[in-house]
Design a protein around this motif. Structure first.
Motif, short mmCIF file in Angstrom:
data_model
loop_
_atom_site.label_atom_id
_atom_site.label_comp_id
_atom_site.label_asym_id
_atom_site.label_seq_id
_atom_site.Cartn_x
_atom_site.Cartn_y
_atom_site.Cartn_z
N UNK A 112 21.22 71.18 -31.06
CA UNK A 112 22.28 70.91 -30.09
C UNK A 112 21.79 71.15 -28.66
N UNK A 113 20.96 72.16 -28.48
CA UNK A 113 20.47 72.52 -27.15
C UNK A 113 19.55 71.45 -26.58
N UNK A 114 18.60 70.97 -27.41
CA UNK A 114 17.62 70.01 -26.92
C UNK A 114 18.02 68.56 -27.13
N UNK A 115 19.06 68.33 -27.93
CA UNK A 115 19.53 66.97 -28.12
C UNK A 115 18.72 66.15 -29.10
N UNK A 116 18.03 66.82 -30.03
CA UNK A 116 17.26 66.12 -31.07
C UNK A 116 17.83 66.46 -32.44
N UNK A 117 17.63 65.56 -33.41
CA UNK A 117 18.08 65.82 -34.77
C UNK A 117 17.31 67.00 -35.35
N UNK A 118 17.97 67.78 -36.20
CA UNK A 118 17.35 68.96 -36.81
C UNK A 118 16.06 68.61 -37.54
N UNK A 119 16.07 67.52 -38.30
CA UNK A 119 14.89 67.14 -39.07
C UNK A 119 13.72 66.79 -38.15
N UNK A 120 14.02 66.14 -37.02
CA UNK A 120 12.96 65.78 -36.09
C UNK A 120 12.36 67.03 -35.45
N UNK A 121 13.22 67.94 -35.02
CA UNK A 121 12.73 69.19 -34.43
C UNK A 121 11.85 69.94 -35.41
N UNK A 122 12.31 70.05 -36.65
CA UNK A 122 11.56 70.78 -37.67
C UNK A 122 10.22 70.11 -37.95
N UNK A 123 10.22 68.78 -37.99
CA UNK A 123 9.00 68.03 -38.25
C UNK A 123 7.98 68.23 -37.13
N UNK A 124 8.44 68.14 -35.88
CA UNK A 124 7.55 68.32 -34.73
C UNK A 124 6.96 69.73 -34.74
N UNK A 125 7.82 70.71 -34.96
CA UNK A 125 7.36 72.10 -34.93
C UNK A 125 6.32 72.37 -36.02
N UNK A 126 6.61 71.94 -37.23
CA UNK A 126 5.69 72.21 -38.34
C UNK A 126 4.36 71.48 -38.17
N UNK A 127 4.40 70.29 -37.57
CA UNK A 127 3.16 69.53 -37.38
C UNK A 127 2.20 70.23 -36.43
N UNK A 128 2.73 71.08 -35.54
CA UNK A 128 1.90 71.79 -34.57
C UNK A 128 1.65 73.24 -34.99
N UNK A 129 2.72 73.92 -35.45
CA UNK A 129 2.60 75.35 -35.76
C UNK A 129 2.06 75.60 -37.17
N UNK A 130 2.27 74.65 -38.08
CA UNK A 130 1.81 74.83 -39.44
C UNK A 130 2.79 75.57 -40.34
N UNK A 131 3.89 76.04 -39.76
CA UNK A 131 4.96 76.66 -40.55
C UNK A 131 6.27 75.99 -40.15
N UNK A 132 7.27 76.14 -41.00
CA UNK A 132 8.54 75.50 -40.71
C UNK A 132 9.24 76.19 -39.54
N UNK A 133 10.07 75.46 -38.84
CA UNK A 133 10.82 76.03 -37.72
C UNK A 133 11.75 77.13 -38.21
N UNK A 134 12.38 76.93 -39.35
CA UNK A 134 13.28 77.93 -39.91
C UNK A 134 12.53 79.23 -40.20
N UNK A 135 11.34 79.12 -40.74
CA UNK A 135 10.53 80.30 -41.04
C UNK A 135 10.10 81.02 -39.77
N UNK A 136 9.73 80.25 -38.76
CA UNK A 136 9.32 80.84 -37.47
C UNK A 136 10.48 81.62 -36.85
N UNK A 137 11.67 81.04 -36.86
CA UNK A 137 12.83 81.71 -36.29
C UNK A 137 13.14 83.01 -37.03
N UNK A 138 12.98 82.97 -38.35
CA UNK A 138 13.22 84.16 -39.16
C UNK A 138 12.18 85.24 -38.85
N UNK A 139 10.94 84.84 -38.73
CA UNK A 139 9.88 85.80 -38.42
C UNK A 139 10.10 86.46 -37.06
#
Length: 271
Positions: free
Chosen positions: A185-212
C-alpha cells in the motif's frame, strides 16, 4: 528547460506539505497566487498545471518545481495523485548554490515518497521548526543528488531502487511489525511483485526478512529490558504471547524465555 538555483547557505524554510488525490477525473487545479516555491511529485496519472511562464504536463514519476508567481492554475482536467511541498530557499546566494532542472523524471521515486512521508509525519506530530526545515532541506538535497547521479550515469535499475527503498522504510520503522501488505500500500505495487523483486536481490523472501528484522528488536528487548515476554510481543504487534513465541522460535530456533536465559546466565568463575 529552465534551471532553478537554490541557495544552500542556510536551511530552506519549510511552510507546509501534503498528499493529494484528485476526487474525480475532471478535477482541475485551482487558480491562485503562489507566494513561495512549490514542488510537485506525481505518483499516479498526469498533472496539467500552468503559471505566467508557461504550461506544464507532469507525468507519473516526474517532479515540477514552481517558483513564486502571480498566477498558478490548472488548464486541463487532471486525474492524478501527487505529493506537494511549499518552501522558501535562503536569500543568500553563494558559489555553493545547487541547480535543479525545473522539471524532470525522478530516478528513484520510492526514496522521495519515504522522505515526503517523514516530513508529513514530523509536521503532524512535532511542529518543530528546525526539524521541519532540516527534513525539507534533506528532501531537496535527495532530489538534487538523484539528478546528479543520473547525469553522471550512476543509476540503478528500478528494481534496485525499489529494493533499497524497502530497506530504508524498514529501518525507519524498525521498532514496528511491518507486513508485506503495508509495504504494498505504501509503495503502490502489488504484494507479489514486491516480494518477487525483493527475493530476486536479497535471496530471501520479503516476509522472512520482515520477520527477521522485528525479531532482532525483540532480542534486544529480551536482553536489555525487564519486560515480560507478553509485553515485548505486544510492543511489536503480537496480541498473543503464544503467537509471538512461535514466531520468535521460527527465526531463532529457541523460545524467547530460553533466549533470555542463555544471554543473561552468568558464566562460571574458575576455581
Amino acid at each position: 528547460m529552465i534551471n532553478c538555483h537554490i541557495s544552500m547557505e542556510n536551511l530552506i524554510t519549510y511552510h507546509w506539505c501534503g498528499k493529494f488525490k484528485s476526487p474525480t477525473s475532471e478535477w482541475i487545479h485551482m487558480t491562485r497566487n503562489l507566494n513561495e516555491h512549490e514542488l510537485f511529485f506525481v505518483t499516479e496519472g498526469t498533472l496539467y498545471i500552468a503559471d505566467t511562464q508557461g504550461k506544464y504536463v507532469v507525468s507519473k514519476d516526474e517532479y515540477l518545481l514552481m517558483p513564486p508567481t502571480d498566477k498558478q492554475y490548472g488548464y486541463a482536467p487532471s486525474d492524478c495523485t501527487f505529493f506537494w511541498f511549499h518552501f522558501t530557499p535562503s536569500s543568500i546566494s553563494t558559489q555553493d548554490d545547487i541547480i535543479i532542472p525545473q522539471q524532470s523524471k525522478i530516478p528513484n521515486i520510492e526514496r522521495i515518497i519515504i522522505l515526503m512521508n517523514q516530513l508529513r509525519e514530523a509536521d503532524r506530530r512535532y511542529h518543530h521548526r528546525y526539524t521541519l526545515d532540516l527534513l525539507a532541506t534533506g528532501l531537496i538535497m535527495e532530489l538534487y543528488n538523484q539528478i546528479q547521479s543520473k547525469e553522471n550515469g550512476d543509476t540503478l535499475t528500478t528494481k534496485a531502487h525499489l529494493y533499497q527503498a524497502i530497506l530504508d522504510y524498514v529501518q525507519w520503522n524498525r521498532f514496528t511489525r511491518i507486513s508485506v501488505m503495508e509495504l504494498s500500500e505504501y509503495f503502490g505495487y502489488h504484494e507479489k511483485y514486491l516480494s518477487s523483486v525483493f527475493k530476486s536481490i536479497a535471496g530471501i523472501s520479503l516476509k522472512q526478512y520482515l520477520l527477521q528484522e522485528i525479531m532482532e528488536h525483540a532480542k534486544a528487548e529480551l536482553i536489555n529490558s525487564n519486560k515480560t515476554i507478553a509485553q515485548i510481543g505486544y510492543s511489536i504487534g503480537y496480541t498473543d504471547s503464544h503467537n509471538f513465541s512461535n514466531a520468535f522460535k521460527k527465526v531463532t530456533g529457541i523460545s524467547p524465555s530460553a533466549y533470555r536465559n542463555s544471554c543473561t546466565r552468568l558464566p562460571k568463575t574458575p576455581d
